[in-house]
Motif scaffolding. Structure first.
Motif, PDB file in Angstrom:
ATOM      1  N   PHE A 130       0.800  -1.283   0.132  1.00 54.38           N
ATOM      2  CA  PHE A 130      -0.181   0.081   0.012  1.00 54.38           C
ATOM      3  C   PHE A 130       0.922   1.225  -0.020  1.00 54.38           C
ATOM      4  CE2 PHE A 130      -3.384  -2.676   2.381  1.00 54.38           C
ATOM      5  CZ  PHE A 130      -4.181  -2.870   1.055  1.00 54.38           C
ATOM      6  N   LEU A 159       1.021   3.894  -2.946  1.00 56.47           N
ATOM      7  CA  LEU A 159       0.709   5.583  -2.705  1.00 56.47           C
ATOM      8  C   LEU A 159       1.742   6.267  -3.110  1.00 56.47           C
ATOM      9  CD1 LEU A 159      -1.245   7.468  -1.512  1.00 56.47           C
ATOM     10  CD2 LEU A 159      -0.094   7.223   0.724  1.00 56.47           C
ATOM     11  N   TRP A 173      -6.982   6.495  -9.225  1.00 55.88           N
ATOM     12  CA  TRP A 173      -6.189   6.500  -8.047  1.00 55.88           C
ATOM     13  C   TRP A 173      -7.123   6.394  -6.847  1.00 55.88           C
ATOM     14  CZ3 TRP A 173      -5.697  10.096  -4.040  1.00 55.88           C
ATOM     15  CH2 TRP A 173      -4.856   9.818  -3.098  1.00 55.88           C
ATOM     16  N   TYR A 206      -7.087   3.172  -4.385  1.00 57.07           N
ATOM     17  CA  TYR A 206      -6.579   3.142  -3.005  1.00 57.07           C
ATOM     18  C   TYR A 206      -7.720   3.008  -1.835  1.00 57.07           C
ATOM     19  CZ  TYR A 206      -3.530   4.644   0.686  1.00 57.07           C
ATOM     20  OH  TYR A 206      -3.029   4.497   1.870  1.00 57.07           O
ATOM     21  N   SER A 207      -8.806   3.637  -2.165  1.00 57.12           N
ATOM     22  CA  SER A 207      -9.933   3.648  -1.189  1.00 57.12           C
ATOM     23  C   SER A 207     -10.195   2.168  -0.846  1.00 57.12           C
ATOM     24  CB  SER A 207     -11.120   4.435  -1.496  1.00 57.12           C
ATOM     25  OG  SER A 207     -11.577   4.158  -2.725  1.00 57.12           O
ATOM     26  N   ARG A 232      -8.378  -0.444  -1.215  1.00 51.42           N
ATOM     27  CA  ARG A 232      -7.435  -1.245  -0.502  1.00 51.42           C
ATOM     28  C   ARG A 232      -7.627  -0.938   1.122  1.00 51.42           C
ATOM     29  NH1 ARG A 232      -5.762  -5.137  -2.929  1.00 51.42           N
ATOM     30  NH2 ARG A 232      -7.660  -4.840  -3.622  1.00 51.42           N
ATOM     31  N   ARG A 233      -7.967   0.210   1.165  1.00 51.29           N
ATOM     32  CA  ARG A 233      -8.019   0.448   2.806  1.00 51.29           C
ATOM     33  C   ARG A 233      -9.334  -0.102   3.218  1.00 51.29           C
ATOM     34  NH1 ARG A 233      -3.458   1.744   4.923  1.00 51.29           N
ATOM     35  NH2 ARG A 233      -2.596   3.603   4.779  1.00 51.29           N
ATOM     36  N   SER A 263     -11.628  -1.270  -6.916  1.00 49.50           N
ATOM     37  CA  SER A 263     -10.453  -1.879  -7.354  1.00 49.50           C
ATOM     38  C   SER A 263     -10.376  -2.012  -8.765  1.00 49.50           C
ATOM     39  CB  SER A 263      -9.888  -2.764  -6.475  1.00 49.50           C
ATOM     40  OG  SER A 263      -8.543  -3.401  -6.963  1.00 49.50           O
TER      41      SER A 263
END
Length: 604
Positions: A13, A17, A147, A151-152, A154-155, A169
């Motif tokens: 992660f 980023l 992006w 990325y959201s 993944r969290r 994703s």
């Protein structure tokens, strides 16, 4: 399929980023901005992030600061007058979410990701990511949208929100592909594993193969110590997907490739874990001895790697194999040890499988009570997991629909922008060459407009003249009828009280016939009347659909303000008949007694 180990996921992660936004590796650069809200508001309002205004540098500083100061800074940043636009909103929400996650929701804070204490934090993060996505869509930048999506996801995945993680994703990866932004192989492979978990096996296979193929396009920015391990995982994902599709030959083919790749690189841990997946296929073919050996290898290397949840899964498969071989005591020991390991590293999916295995073992041992107990536990957790999968599928469908709507809107906006840009560039490049042509076109357009206006004015005058002529004709027609009617009335008065000769009576009769409004006269009359009152008969029929032709004639003559005697003369009927016809017309129009028929007709 094996879950990515936590330490690898966190490292991955962080790398992602930093790489997406070219984060700075120079410690002194972020210090230029410090924690000045107004300066950061200006930087985060820019469309392109630089080394100085990278989100990583801001997040790193905030993570090192105490919570009170962090939230004071974020409040000041959000309300700064220099904070402008959707880029600021996007980056601000992402920074805030990153800081909240690191300070309050990381794996070091909550190992049990289903803890109730995590729920309010998860909901706050999901709201922040939703706001970031909304702002990102409004920037119309597909790179930024991609992006934020990726990325959201993944969290939120770390909270068990698989549906969100899968759909967003995938959206992120698809957008990166669309703009030819290089997608790293591990990104494809992680997405493939997520798709496998929600039983989207075909798509899982597709993205895993993309991950393998991506290594063929080397990128200097990709720096992985052991890239072969990602391909092992990709082959393993493909093999597992085929396994769940009951295509054992294809499954075995890809799992053997994963095993061969691991052994060729002397990665005994990965090879051991893949062996467990191969063991499942061997077990399905009733080769229990060989399967048991493979499960033991999987268990040993999972324990060596401290992956207790994977070791527990290997143990419950060992229990299945031992039970099939008649080793009931060993099967029971394997199952109980699996439960112990799952208490150290919880996995509801593996716990469900272990409960089922235990129910089978106790049934074989003749312990019905224990068998029923673990079977009930199995049913409860299985129902819960199946419900989650069904819910995830629905949420994925809803998310896909929303995403498609947003993508369509962006495509439409971008297409319009590209069209406008093309037109503008063409005009700028050829403005001198085509200036004369443009001038002539403009003049020609003005001339056309002028001619069109003059034509419209001419047609308007002609129409007015035609209406005026129609009025004159109908007035003349009406006056002529009135004049004849008056003449007949005078003759009748002169002959009143005397005996008229046969010749006189014939003349009066012929004159009377000439005053009657015949069918041809009515058609000519109606044609002229329509020109003067274009929608009169339409409105009349609208007010009363079943109105008769005779009633229409009475209404038209009433609109011309003729007297009953004149109407009688024109229609060749008595005055009394005219009165009755007017009464029938009132009834047809459903007028109340106080409404004046003449005024009502005049208002149509």
């Amino acid at each position: 399929m094996k879950k990515p180990r936590i330490q690898y996921a966190l490292i991955y992660f962080l790398i992602l980023l930093f790489e997406v936004f070219s984060f700075s590796a120079i410690a002194q650069e972020p210090e230029k901005l410090g924690l000045n809200p107004d300066k950061w508001a200006v930087e985060l309002s820019k469309s392109q992030l630089t080394e100085v205004n990278s989100l990583g540098s801001l997040a790193e500083q905030l993570i090192e600061v105490d919570s009170l100061r962090v939230f004071a800074f974020l409040d000041s940043l959000e309300t700064s007058k220099k904070a402008k636009g959707n880029y600021f909103r996007t980056y601000f929400y992402m920074v805030k979410a990153a800081v909240i996650y690191s300070k309050f929701a990381g794996y070091d804070k909550y190992k049990d990701r289903r803890s109730e204490a995590l729920i309010p934090i998860k909901e706050q993060l999901m709201e922040l990511y939703a706001n970031a996505l909304d702002a990102a869509y409004q920037t119309e930048s597909e790179k930024v949208i991609g992006w934020v999506n990726f990325y959201s996801s993944r969290r939120i995945l770390s909270f068990g929100e698989t549906a969100w993680a899968v759909m967003y994703s995938k959206n992120g990866v698809d957008l990166f592909e669309k703009i030819n932004y290089p997608v790293e192989p591990p990104v494809y492979i992680e997405l493939a594993e997520l798709l496998r978990q929600v039983r989207e096996y075909d798509e899982s296979i597709t993205y895993a193969k993309k991950g393998i193929a991506a290594w063929d396009t080397p990128n200097d920015e990709w720096d992985y110590e052991k890239p072969f391990q990602y391909n092992v995982k990709a082959f393993n994902t493909i093999g597992s997907s085929f396994y769940y599709k009951d295509e054992y030959d294809s499954a075995l083919f890809y799992l053997q490739q994963a095993f061969r790749l691991a052994t060729d690189n002397m990665d005994s841990v990965s090879a051991g874990m893949v062996s467990g997946d191969i063991g499942r296929i061997i077990f399905a073919k009733s080769n229990y001895d060989s399967a048991l050996t493979l499960f033991k290898t999987d268990y040993e290397y999972s324990m060596y790697d401290s992956a207790y949840n994977e070791a527990a899964n290997a143990l419950q498969w060992m229990a299945k194999a031992n039970l099939a071989l008649g080793n009931k005591a060993s099967a029971l020991g394997n199952s109980k040890e699996a439960l112990r390991l799952l208490s150290l590293w919880p996995s509801r999916r593996y716990l469900r499988d272990t409960y089922f295995t235990l129910s089978q073992v106790y049934r074989a041992l003749g312990d019905s009570d224990s068998a029923f107990y673990f079977n009930d536990r199995f049913i409860a957790i299985n129902d819960s997991l199946e419900k989650e999968i069904a819910t995830s599928s629905l949420e994925i469908s809803n998310a896909r629909l929303k995403s498609e709507e947003s993508v369509y809107r962006i495509q439409k906006i971008n297409n319009q922008k590209q069209k406008e840009l093309f037109i503008r560039n063409c005009l700028m490049a050829a403005i001198i060459l085509f200036s004369l042509i443009v001038f002539l076109i403009v003049n020609r357009g003005r001339l056309k407009n002028k001619l069109a206006f003059e034509k419209a004015e001419s047609e308007k005058v002609l129409l007015e003249q035609e209406i005026q002529s129609a009025k004159e004709q109908i007035n003349s027609f009406t006056a002529h009828v009135i004049e004849k009617t008056s003449l007949i009335e005078k003759l009748e008065e002169q002959l009143n009280g005397t005996v008229a000769s046969a010749e006189q009576q014939q003349i009066i009769a012929e004159l009377s016939q000439q005053t009657i409004l015949t069918e041809d006269d009515w058609l000519r009359f109606k044609l002229l009347f329509d020109k003067i009152y274009p929608v009169f008969f339409q409105k009349l029929k609208k007010n009363s659909v079943d109105i008769t032709v005779a009633e229409q004639r009475i209404a038209a003559l009433t609109r011309l303000e003729l007297s009953s005697k004149q109407m009688a003369a024109m229609l060749g009927i008595s005055v009394d008949s005219v009165h009755k016809a007017r009464q029938r017309l009132r009834h047809r129009l459903q007028l109340d007694p106080v409404t004046n028929l003449d005024e009502y007709i005049a208002g149509i």
